[in-house]
Design a protein around this motif. Structure first.
Motif, PDB file in Angstrom:
ATOM      1  N   HIS A   6     105.970 -25.094 -11.989  1.00 45.81           N
ATOM      2  CA  HIS A   6     104.610 -25.178 -12.506  1.00 45.81           C
ATOM      3  C   HIS A   6     104.589 -25.611 -13.974  1.00 45.81           C
ATOM      4  O   HIS A   6     105.169 -24.931 -14.826  1.00 45.81           O
ATOM      5  N   GLU A  33     104.974 -29.637 -10.709  1.00 41.62           N
ATOM      6  CA  GLU A  33     103.530 -29.805 -10.908  1.00 41.62           C
ATOM      7  C   GLU A  33     103.258 -30.028 -12.376  1.00 41.62           C
ATOM      8  O   GLU A  33     103.920 -29.438 -13.228  1.00 41.62           O
ATOM      9  N   ASP A  35      99.829 -31.500 -15.331  1.00 42.75           N
ATOM     10  CA  ASP A  35      98.394 -31.725 -15.534  1.00 42.75           C
ATOM     11  C   ASP A  35      98.155 -32.976 -16.367  1.00 42.75           C
ATOM     12  O   ASP A  35      98.863 -33.217 -17.347  1.00 42.75           O
ATOM     13  N   GLU A 108      98.088 -33.021 -11.172  1.00 44.82           N
ATOM     14  CA  GLU A 108      96.745 -32.436 -11.200  1.00 44.82           C
ATOM     15  C   GLU A 108      95.874 -33.216 -12.173  1.00 44.82           C
ATOM     16  O   GLU A 108      96.178 -33.292 -13.372  1.00 44.82           O
TER      17      GLU A 108
END
Ligand code: G3P
Ligand code: CA
Length: 245
Positions: A6, A33, A35, A108
């Motif tokens: 993450h 993951e 952003d 994301e």
């Protein structure tokens, strides 16, 4: 149950930095993951918040700063002095870390507060250029943008992000055009979690840092978790004879 790092290995490295991604790229886990926001000059950068205040020595919203201005600031020292000098990565720089690894990449799109119109086009073009279209899932709390992504690139995996206990979110995901559902941890243990799994759609859960809860999620059949401590989670499950890949 698969493991995603993450924001990179964000428990041990400054989140969403090249250092955090290189650490994730070394791990035998399923994915990573991160952003994405858009700068004033239309460049895609990897950062969690709308502003740079929390994770840098600068101030201001990403949308109000040029990439050249953002690159001036330090994004590592807030976490630890040993990471002083880390810069904000562009999406291109982050993808480059994983271009030759096996990792599944969850991008994301952080367009739920500021709309960043057109950012999805830029992301899709870059994925094509890097030949990563078969190894990504694009997610967002902005479900309108997920719908646009699916309309424009039906071959790319998409996911809706949500925090709520929902009724039949698997049906809603189909309306949006999302292949997968990325749910806030506690909600995945409600009735809807079982329904999503039974529907055949992927259910991935954020953010799970404790082995106790990871075990419970594995038992109910959740497909993947996002964790800030992917190395530790990988070690834990492999100690308990669990297959991660
Ligand atoms: O994509 C899962 C998770 O990262 C969503 O929440 O706030 O950590 O971006 P957040
Ligand atoms: Ca995220």
């Amino acid at each position: 149950m698969k493991i995603y790092a993450h924001r990179g290995c964000s428990g041990s490295y400054p989140e969403n930095t090249i250092a955090a991604f290189k650490a994730a790229a070394r791990l035998p886990i399923h994915g990573v993951e991160f952003d994405v926001h858009m700068t004033k000059d239309g460049e895609l950068v990897v950062i969690h918040d709308e502003s740079i205040d929390r994770t840098s020595n600068g101030r201001g919203f990403v949308k109000d700063l040029m990439l050249g201005e953002l690159k001036y600031y330090d994004f590592g020292a807030w976490f630890s002095n040993s990471f002083r000098g880390e810069k904000i990565p562009t999406l291109r720089e982050a993808l480059y870390v994983f271009k030759d690894t096996h990792h599944h990449i969850n991008i994301e799109l952080k367009s739920d507060v500021f709309p960043y119109e057109g950012m999805e086009w830029k992301v899709l073009e870059m994925l094509k250029e890097y030949r990563l279209e078969g190894r990504v899932v694009i997610s967002s709390f902005n479900h309108e943008m997920i719908q646009l992504v699916k309309e424009r690139a039906p071959h790319i995996e998409t996911a809706i992000l949500f925090m709520e206990v929902m009724v039949a979110p698997q049906d809603y995901a189909s309306v949006v055009g999302a292949d997968a559902l990325h749910a806030f941890f506690p909600t995945a243990l409600r009735k809807m979690g079982k329904e999503v799994i039974a529907s055949g759609k992927q259910l991935r859960v954020f953010t799970v840092n404790e082995e106790f809860y990871a075990n419970i999620l594995q038992a109910v059949g959740v497909h993947a978790i996002f964790t800030d401590y992917p190395q530790e989670m990988y070690n834990y499950f492999n100690r308990t004879s669990f297959s991660n890949n």
